[in-house]
Design an enzyme around this catalytic site. Structure first.
Site, short mmCIF file in Angstrom:
data_model
loop_
_atom_site.label_atom_id
_atom_site.label_comp_id
_atom_site.label_asym_id
_atom_site.label_seq_id
_atom_site.Cartn_x
_atom_site.Cartn_y
_atom_site.Cartn_z
N ASP A 139 15.02 42.86 143.80
CA ASP A 139 14.95 41.70 143.66
C ASP A 139 14.66 41.35 141.91
O ASP A 139 14.90 40.12 141.69
CB ASP A 139 13.63 41.20 144.24
N GLY A 193 11.77 60.11 146.42
CA GLY A 193 11.73 58.62 146.55
C GLY A 193 11.52 57.97 148.16
O GLY A 193 11.73 58.85 148.98
N GLN A 194 10.80 56.91 148.05
CA GLN A 194 10.50 56.10 149.51
C GLN A 194 11.60 56.33 150.38
O GLN A 194 11.61 56.66 151.41
CB GLN A 194 10.05 55.04 149.02
N TRP A 246 9.52 44.52 147.04
CA TRP A 246 8.26 45.13 147.42
C TRP A 246 8.20 46.41 148.34
O TRP A 246 7.66 46.28 149.23
CB TRP A 246 7.63 43.93 147.81
N ASP A 279 21.08 65.71 138.84
CA ASP A 279 20.48 64.79 138.02
C ASP A 279 21.66 63.59 137.84
O ASP A 279 22.75 63.91 137.41
CB ASP A 279 20.05 65.27 136.91
N TYR A 286 15.40 54.97 138.54
CA TYR A 286 13.99 54.88 137.58
C TYR A 286 13.17 53.44 138.03
O TYR A 286 13.96 52.68 137.84
CB TYR A 286 14.50 54.64 136.15
N TYR A 293 13.43 47.04 133.03
CA TYR A 293 13.91 47.46 134.40
C TYR A 293 14.80 46.64 135.26
O TYR A 293 15.98 47.18 135.68
CB TYR A 293 12.55 47.69 135.42
#
Length: 315
Positions: free
Chosen positions: A114, A22-23, A163, A48, A73, A138
């Site tokens: 957010d 992930g980022q 974001w 996991d 997720y 989500y």
């Protein structure tokens, strides 16, 4: 800006990070660390987070000083059709990590979103104390994950952000640069407001938080735990975000597509997103002395990196 971290002591510390590709996890592997510190990111293949036994073994045997849960997720629209998976990761997985931290006596930093807010209050920057009311599967799953963390261990810091973008993974910035090459005109939503946040800035903030938590004697620093907001300074719309991306990329020879502002109601998606995602980050600044750079300055650094990589690949 963030307070400087004293990197002179060779204090060996390991930050165990759930999440690998992930980022934020990717940015944590690249960020500057105090002397003697290291980061270990753990992906699904190794542990996991939906597997309670794997999480327990990983935390117990890691030798970590602090755990960061960056695994999530994040397919917001797809979660509407597979909510069970979203909850398995974002709620149950968060609970597994938090419970393992509690048993190991380790502090936990957990990343949230957010999207726990409904965004129905125009012009309001949401504070940590504002009631949550997520509009999507989500968002509901992430709010449930926050509650699971709170119920499992008092030594938690939940960090909501918004974001998120960066040079790694799927996000708005590389998507816009790709679409620029494919379409002469793009319609971008111009009535949803938020603060773009660089994954690299999040990583820097998490390391600064970890340093403060670990430097505080046991039994002290109660204010360091709880819920905090962190996002890029300033706000814009998705249309404004896209316009800035192309303006910055144009310097590197990218084309400038025609941009057309559209209303969210005219661009329906499976998941309902908040119209207002602006977060008030003052509490993090007061407690930790951490504020994010301007979202535009961080975006410029990301665009420079992506365009340099593209030029290098084309050479």
């Amino acid at each position: 800006m963030m307070k400087n971290i004293d990197t002179s002591p060779a204090d060996r510390r390991l930050l165990l990070v759930f999440g690998h590709s992930g980022q934020v996890a990717s940015a944590l592997r690249e960020t500057a660390l105090p002397a003697g510190w290291s980061v270990r990111t753990v992906g699904r293949a190794e542990a996991d987070i939906t597997d309670v036994d794997a999480v327990e073994r990983t935390v117990a045997s890691s030798g970590a000083a602090l755990v960061i849960n960056a695994a999530a997720y994040t397919a917001v629209d797809r979660a509407e059709s597979e909510p069970e998976l979203a909850f398995a990761v974002n709620r149950d997985g968060a609970a597994h990590v938090a419970n393992a931290c509690a048993r190991a006596g380790l502090p936990l930093i957990h990343i949230s979103t957010d999207c726990v807010f409904d965004g129905k209050t125009p012009g309001h920057a949401y504070r940590e104390s504002d009631p949550v009311n997520p509009l999507s599967a989500y968002g509901v799953s992430k709010a449930a994950g926050e509650n699971a963390v709170r119920g499992a261990t008092p030594r938690h810091a939940i960090v909501r952000t918004s974001w998120v973008y960066g040079p790694h993974g799927h996000n708005f910035v590389p998507m816009m640069l790709r679409l620029c090459e494919e379409r002469p005109e793009l319609g971008i939503v111009d009535d949803q407001y938020g603060s773009p946040t660089a994954a690299s800035d999040i990583a820097d903030a998490l390391v600064a938080m970890a340093h403060r938590i670990l430097a505080t004697p046991a039994g002290e620093g109660e204010e360091l735990f709880g819920t905090f907001h962190f996002c890029g300074t300033g706000w814009t719309t998705w249309y404004g975000f896209a316009h800035e991306i192309f303006a910055l990329a144009r310097v590197h020879g990218h084309g400038m597509p025609g941009l057309r502002p559209v209303a969210a109601v005219d661009y329906p998606t499976p998941a309902v997103r908040p119209n207002n995602s602006v977060l008030n980050c003052q509490w993090l600044a007061e407690v930790y002395g951490i504020t994010a750079p301007s979202w535009r300055s961080s975006l410029q650094a990301c665009i420079n990196r992506l365009c340099a990589a593209a030029l290098g690949a084309a050479a």
